[in-house]
Design a protein around this motif. Sequence first.
Motif, PDB file in Angstrom:
ATOM      1  N   ASP A   1     -98.477  -4.009  13.338  1.00  0.00           N
ATOM      2  CA  ASP A   1     -98.613  -5.295  12.651  1.00  0.00           C
ATOM      3  C   ASP A   1     -99.106  -6.400  13.578  1.00  0.00           C
ATOM      4  O   ASP A   1     -99.359  -7.517  13.130  1.00  0.00           O
ATOM      5  CB  ASP A   1     -97.305  -5.711  11.976  1.00  0.00           C
ATOM      6  N   GLN A   2     -99.239  -6.106  14.869  1.00  0.00           N
ATOM      7  CA  GLN A   2     -99.760  -7.021  15.894  1.00  0.00           C
ATOM      8  C   GLN A   2     -98.911  -8.272  16.082  1.00  0.00           C
ATOM      9  O   GLN A   2     -99.363  -9.276  16.624  1.00  0.00           O
ATOM     10  CB  GLN A   2    -101.225  -7.369  15.622  1.00  0.00           C
ATOM     11  N   HIS A   3     -97.648  -8.187  15.671  1.00  0.00           N
ATOM     12  CA  HIS A   3     -96.696  -9.262  15.945  1.00  0.00           C
ATOM     13  C   HIS A   3     -96.109  -9.126  17.341  1.00  0.00           C
ATOM     14  O   HIS A   3     -95.534 -10.081  17.861  1.00  0.00           O
ATOM     15  CB  HIS A   3     -95.554  -9.236  14.926  1.00  0.00           C
ATOM     16  N   GLN A   4     -96.238  -7.935  17.944  1.00  0.00           N
ATOM     17  CA  GLN A   4     -95.637  -7.666  19.246  1.00  0.00           C
ATOM     18  C   GLN A   4     -96.686  -7.119  20.211  1.00  0.00           C
ATOM     19  O   GLN A   4     -97.479  -6.249  19.851  1.00  0.00           O
ATOM     20  CB  GLN A   4     -94.513  -6.631  19.127  1.00  0.00           C
ATOM     21  N   LEU A   5     -96.639  -7.633  21.440  1.00  0.00           N
ATOM     22  CA  LEU A   5     -97.470  -7.106  22.523  1.00  0.00           C
ATOM     23  C   LEU A   5     -96.606  -7.064  23.775  1.00  0.00           C
ATOM     24  O   LEU A   5     -96.074  -8.092  24.207  1.00  0.00           O
ATOM     25  CB  LEU A   5     -98.696  -7.990  22.763  1.00  0.00           C
ATOM     26  N   ASP A   6     -96.442  -5.881  24.348  1.00  0.00           N
ATOM     27  CA  ASP A   6     -95.608  -5.707  25.534  1.00  0.00           C
ATOM     28  C   ASP A   6     -96.450  -5.201  26.695  1.00  0.00           C
ATOM     29  O   ASP A   6     -97.220  -4.235  26.537  1.00  0.00           O
ATOM     30  CB  ASP A   6     -94.487  -4.690  25.277  1.00  0.00           C
ATOM     31  N   LEU A   7     -96.286  -5.835  27.849  1.00  0.00           N
ATOM     32  CA  LEU A   7     -96.882  -5.338  29.089  1.00  0.00           C
ATOM     33  C   LEU A   7     -95.856  -4.445  29.763  1.00  0.00           C
ATOM     34  O   LEU A   7     -94.748  -4.890  30.086  1.00  0.00           O
ATOM     35  CB  LEU A   7     -97.267  -6.498  30.012  1.00  0.00           C
ATOM     36  N   GLN A   8     -96.233  -3.190  29.981  1.00  0.00           N
ATOM     37  CA  GLN A   8     -95.304  -2.228  30.551  1.00  0.00           C
ATOM     38  C   GLN A   8     -95.832  -1.688  31.877  1.00  0.00           C
ATOM     39  O   GLN A   8     -97.050  -1.579  32.076  1.00  0.00           O
ATOM     40  CB  GLN A   8     -95.042  -1.088  29.574  1.00  0.00           C
ATOM     41  N   LEU A   9     -94.889  -1.341  32.755  1.00  0.00           N
ATOM     42  CA  LEU A   9     -95.201  -0.858  34.098  1.00  0.00           C
ATOM     43  C   LEU A   9     -94.511   0.478  34.305  1.00  0.00           C
ATOM     44  O   LEU A   9     -93.334   0.646  33.962  1.00  0.00           O
ATOM     45  CB  LEU A   9     -94.720  -1.874  35.148  1.00  0.00           C
ATOM     46  N   VAL A  10     -95.250   1.439  34.886  1.00  0.00           N
ATOM     47  CA  VAL A  10     -94.671   2.752  35.123  1.00  0.00           C
ATOM     48  C   VAL A  10     -95.086   3.234  36.508  1.00  0.00           C
ATOM     49  O   VAL A  10     -96.229   3.037  36.930  1.00  0.00           O
ATOM     50  CB  VAL A  10     -95.111   3.747  34.021  1.00  0.00           C
ATOM     51  N   ALA A  11     -94.146   3.833  37.233  1.00  0.00           N
ATOM     52  CA  ALA A  11     -94.439   4.393  38.549  1.00  0.00           C
ATOM     53  C   ALA A  11     -95.103   5.746  38.395  1.00  0.00           C
ATOM     54  O   ALA A  11     -94.771   6.521  37.490  1.00  0.00           O
ATOM     55  CB  ALA A  11     -93.159   4.516  39.367  1.00  0.00           C
ATOM     56  N   LEU A  12     -96.019   6.055  39.280  1.00  0.00           N
ATOM     57  CA  LEU A  12     -96.755   7.311  39.184  1.00  0.00           C
ATOM     58  C   LEU A  12     -95.838   8.518  39.338  1.00  0.00           C
ATOM     59  O   LEU A  12     -96.128   9.587  38.805  1.00  0.00           O
ATOM     60  CB  LEU A  12     -97.857   7.337  40.257  1.00  0.00           C
ATOM     61  N   ASP A  13     -94.727   8.339  40.071  1.00  0.00           N
ATOM     62  CA  ASP A  13     -93.788   9.449  40.235  1.00  0.00           C
ATOM     63  C   ASP A  13     -92.662   9.427  39.205  1.00  0.00           C
ATOM     64  O   ASP A  13     -91.706  10.200  39.313  1.00  0.00           O
ATOM     65  CB  ASP A  13     -93.200   9.444  41.652  1.00  0.00           C
ATOM     66  N   ALA A  14     -92.778   8.543  38.210  1.00  0.00           N
ATOM     67  CA  ALA A  14     -91.766   8.477  37.144  1.00  0.00           C
ATOM     68  C   ALA A  14     -92.427   8.014  35.854  1.00  0.00           C
ATOM     69  O   ALA A  14     -92.064   6.993  35.264  1.00  0.00           O
ATOM     70  CB  ALA A  14     -90.631   7.546  37.538  1.00  0.00           C
ATOM     71  N   LEU A  15     -93.407   8.782  35.392  1.00  0.00           N
ATOM     72  CA  LEU A  15     -94.222   8.366  34.251  1.00  0.00           C
ATOM     73  C   LEU A  15     -93.449   8.304  32.944  1.00  0.00           C
ATOM     74  O   LEU A  15     -93.919   7.729  31.968  1.00  0.00           O
ATOM     75  CB  LEU A  15     -95.422   9.314  34.100  1.00  0.00           C
ATOM     76  N   THR A  16     -92.268   8.892  32.909  1.00  0.00           N
ATOM     77  CA  THR A  16     -91.478   8.875  31.678  1.00  0.00           C
ATOM     78  C   THR A  16     -90.508   7.696  31.623  1.00  0.00           C
ATOM     79  O   THR A  16     -89.720   7.596  30.678  1.00  0.00           O
ATOM     80  CB  THR A  16     -90.679  10.179  31.532  1.00  0.00           C
ATOM     81  N   LYS A  17     -90.586   6.800  32.598  1.00  0.00           N
ATOM     82  CA  LYS A  17     -89.632   5.691  32.654  1.00  0.00           C
ATOM     83  C   LYS A  17     -90.334   4.340  32.792  1.00  0.00           C
ATOM     84  O   LYS A  17     -90.238   3.672  33.827  1.00  0.00           O
ATOM     85  CB  LYS A  17     -88.663   5.908  33.815  1.00  0.00           C
ATOM     86  N   PRO A  18     -91.074   3.921  31.775  1.00  0.00           N
ATOM     87  CA  PRO A  18     -91.742   2.607  31.843  1.00  0.00           C
ATOM     88  C   PRO A  18     -90.750   1.462  31.735  1.00  0.00           C
ATOM     89  O   PRO A  18     -89.668   1.607  31.157  1.00  0.00           O
ATOM     90  CB  PRO A  18     -92.690   2.639  30.633  1.00  0.00           C
ATOM     91  N   LYS A  19     -91.125   0.321  32.296  1.00  0.00           N
ATOM     92  CA  LYS A  19     -90.311  -0.891  32.206  1.00  0.00           C
ATOM     93  C   LYS A  19     -91.181  -2.010  31.630  1.00  0.00           C
ATOM     94  O   LYS A  19     -92.342  -2.144  31.969  1.00  0.00           O
ATOM     95  CB  LYS A  19     -89.794  -1.291  33.593  1.00  0.00           C
ATOM     96  N   THR A  20     -90.598  -2.804  30.752  1.00  0.00           N
ATOM     97  CA  THR A  20     -91.318  -3.911  30.120  1.00  0.00           C
ATOM     98  C   THR A  20     -91.264  -5.137  31.013  1.00  0.00           C
ATOM     99  O   THR A  20     -90.181  -5.604  31.372  1.00  0.00           O
ATOM    100  CB  THR A  20     -90.724  -4.239  28.740  1.00  0.00           C
ATOM    101  N   LEU A  21     -92.442  -5.661  31.362  1.00  0.00           N
ATOM    102  CA  LEU A  21     -92.535  -6.850  32.203  1.00  0.00           C
ATOM    103  C   LEU A  21     -92.623  -8.133  31.386  1.00  0.00           C
ATOM    104  O   LEU A  21     -92.000  -9.135  31.710  1.00  0.00           O
ATOM    105  CB  LEU A  21     -93.757  -6.752  33.130  1.00  0.00           C
ATOM    106  N   VAL A  22     -93.434  -8.120  30.331  1.00  0.00           N
ATOM    107  CA  VAL A  22     -93.652  -9.322  29.524  1.00  0.00           C
ATOM    108  C   VAL A  22     -93.660  -8.930  28.050  1.00  0.00           C
ATOM    109  O   VAL A  22     -94.226  -7.902  27.678  1.00  0.00           O
ATOM    110  CB  VAL A  22     -94.993 -10.014  29.874  1.00  0.00           C
ATOM    111  N   LYS A  23     -93.037  -9.762  27.224  1.00  0.00           N
ATOM    112  CA  LYS A  23     -93.055  -9.578  25.779  1.00  0.00           C
ATOM    113  C   LYS A  23     -93.707 -10.786  25.118  1.00  0.00           C
ATOM    114  O   LYS A  23     -93.319 -11.920  25.388  1.00  0.00           O
ATOM    115  CB  LYS A  23     -91.639  -9.406  25.222  1.00  0.00           C
TER     116      LYS A  23
END
Length: 771
Positions: free
Chosen positions: A336-358
Amino acid sequence: MIKNRLTWFPACSLKVRAVPLLIASQMAMISTAMISTTTPALAMEGGKLPLTIERMNASPALAGTSPRGLKLSPDGLRVTYLAGRKDNQSFYDLWQMDVKSGESSLLLNADKLATNELSDEEKARRERQRIYGEGIMEYFWADDSQALLIPASGNLYYFSLTDNSVTQLPIGEGFATDARLSPKGHFVSFVRDQNLYVLDLATKKLQAMTTDGGGAIKNAMAEFVAQEEMDRMTGYWWAPDESAIAFTRIDESAVEQVTRNEIYADGIKLTEQRYPAAGKNNVDIALGVVTLKDKAINWVSLREENSKDKSKDIYLPRVDWLPDSKYLSFQWQSRDQHQLDLQLVALDALTKPKTLVKERSDAWVNLNNDLHFLKQQSAFIWASERDGFNHLYLFDLKGKLKTKLTQGEWAVDELEYIDETAGWVYFTGRKDTPIEKQLYRVPLAGGKVERVSKQAGMHNPVFADNQSVYLDYFNSLSQPPQISLHGDKGQQLAWVEQNAVKQGHPLYDYAGLWQIPEFGELKAEDGQVLQTRLFKPVPFDASKKYPVVVRVYGGPHAQLVTNSWSEQDYFTQYLVQQGYVVFQLDNRGSAHRGTQFEQVIYRHLGEAEVNDQKVGVEYLRSLAFVDADNVAIYGHSYGGYMALMSLFKAPDYFKAAISGAPVTDWRLYDTHYTERYLGHPEGNEKGYEASSVFPYVKNYQAGLLMYHGMADDNVLFENSTRVYKALQDEGKLFQMIDYPGSKHSMRGEKVRNHLYRSLADFLDRQLKSAK
């Protein structure tokens, strides 16, 4: 995105004369005078040869030498650009300018490269990129500034500047698309047969990095809506150290496959296309990382482990590596384009992203290309409209806001360059006036914004990779595009192409009749300011009354009322020389004015936009030299939609209308664009119905001309044929011109000559025949 297709055509919008009961209230909202918002551009000097339609479209181009593809070599010693030939403005060779001497010369003649037929995939991709022409259309610098990669007709060429040799690279059988050099210049990557390939330039070893592409599976390729609506033309991204490549894998199985007819003069081509229409299924998308060393692929989790939103019906509009190649960022957008999240993930932990900005909005969150990770500190710059206008923010890598770099009731256009050593952030924006694009800078630590560019008009800078030197691609109403080299404070160092309109310039013989418009402001019904431009006829006699053509676009992410040079204005100049007043107004919903101005249109298109164009017509009626009984409106694409909506919804405002390639029912357009503004059809059925032209067809009286390219793959031809049938069923008389083989942009000298001659003839018959 339909607005970017308007390379030549103004936004189309039809307006009709106001209903008498509305006149008093709307007149109260009109400024008593046109108010100048910028220093008026100076009229040009030159001959007074009348402009003809044939000359508008002929070679050499009226704008003179207008290079494209501007770049500075990584070492900053050369400026390179693509320039059309004098006898064929659409055929491009590669040129260079030596920065020290200022001398320009031909670097590579395109005749040395193959000119085979493009693949259907590449044709579609170029249409999305708005790349039109022949010869050299793209090129990429090697990191050492000693070579260039040049894609041409599905082949790849390596051009060595040390010995001026051109070598065709061994890439195997098939058509290569989306080719580029790796960050350090050791590899060439490309997509072929829906898989990603890498060529080692030292060993000439070719490797397939993915192998399962084919059918509905596409690796390293941008899906339709990413190309058309998100300004993302690629599906893969190199790590800065060349150790790995991030890429998307899309599965189009769920996307409806439609058979589209492309009608040509000598037959009909049936094209199978997976087109995600509003409310229908999108692609399933995954993000992977493949390592060059062993070709191992690992997949990225697109949401945090504790996220409640596990929906796969999402968009992935941006992917960016961090400078150390150890972290990857991606932007997650809800459908619905109401949400945009910038996410960061480490190359050695690709299954564990963290949200930096909402980013959140009750309407929609606009995308941009302004994310930049710093090298000398653990921080990044991010652009956001969270306060109502697009501005730049500095965050640390934990997502904590450090400082707001820009602020105020004006919008940043783009982040252009960051000089970390000197501590400056360079950006373009509208701080001084919304009708000009200027270059500014602000301290990286925060502080006062300084204007860098000098001239009134539109500045599009191209910075060197490693120094605060930039090329300024400048234009204004009285200056066709020119290119100059500048230092960090805006000081001009050299001309690349001055393109002065003097004797010998293609425009010079016509420049003496070139008209500069009057800028002004009007008030919308909610009190917001509307920017306008008015071109008077030449010669002008204040005692006479002149017919008017309102040229309009009216849709989001576009702007017509600017102090800029535009090929769209050639037809305007022709019309004023034929005795017409030409008027333009950027209604609410247009770009660069903030979210309050833009998001008025949310969930109901064609309402506020049409009302604002009525305000423009009421202003025109207040002018003594305007023939209020002879006003027409003309637009293309979203402007074509506006033309129909205005004529059908308010037939008392316009005597005639021209609608080019219009959207007529938003259910026929794609998901990302349409649902951004109208929401999902299931949740806004009334909004979709009210935003369609068909409920208003019965109001049509007379004076309509429609045209459409019969091979249009953006705004499908069906949009027009449905209107043809509806008008015929109502017994309404109208005119139509359909162009076999033409796409949305209506390219080609012969096509444009016929089109503009037809439009001029129609306007003369509608607005002048009764006199």
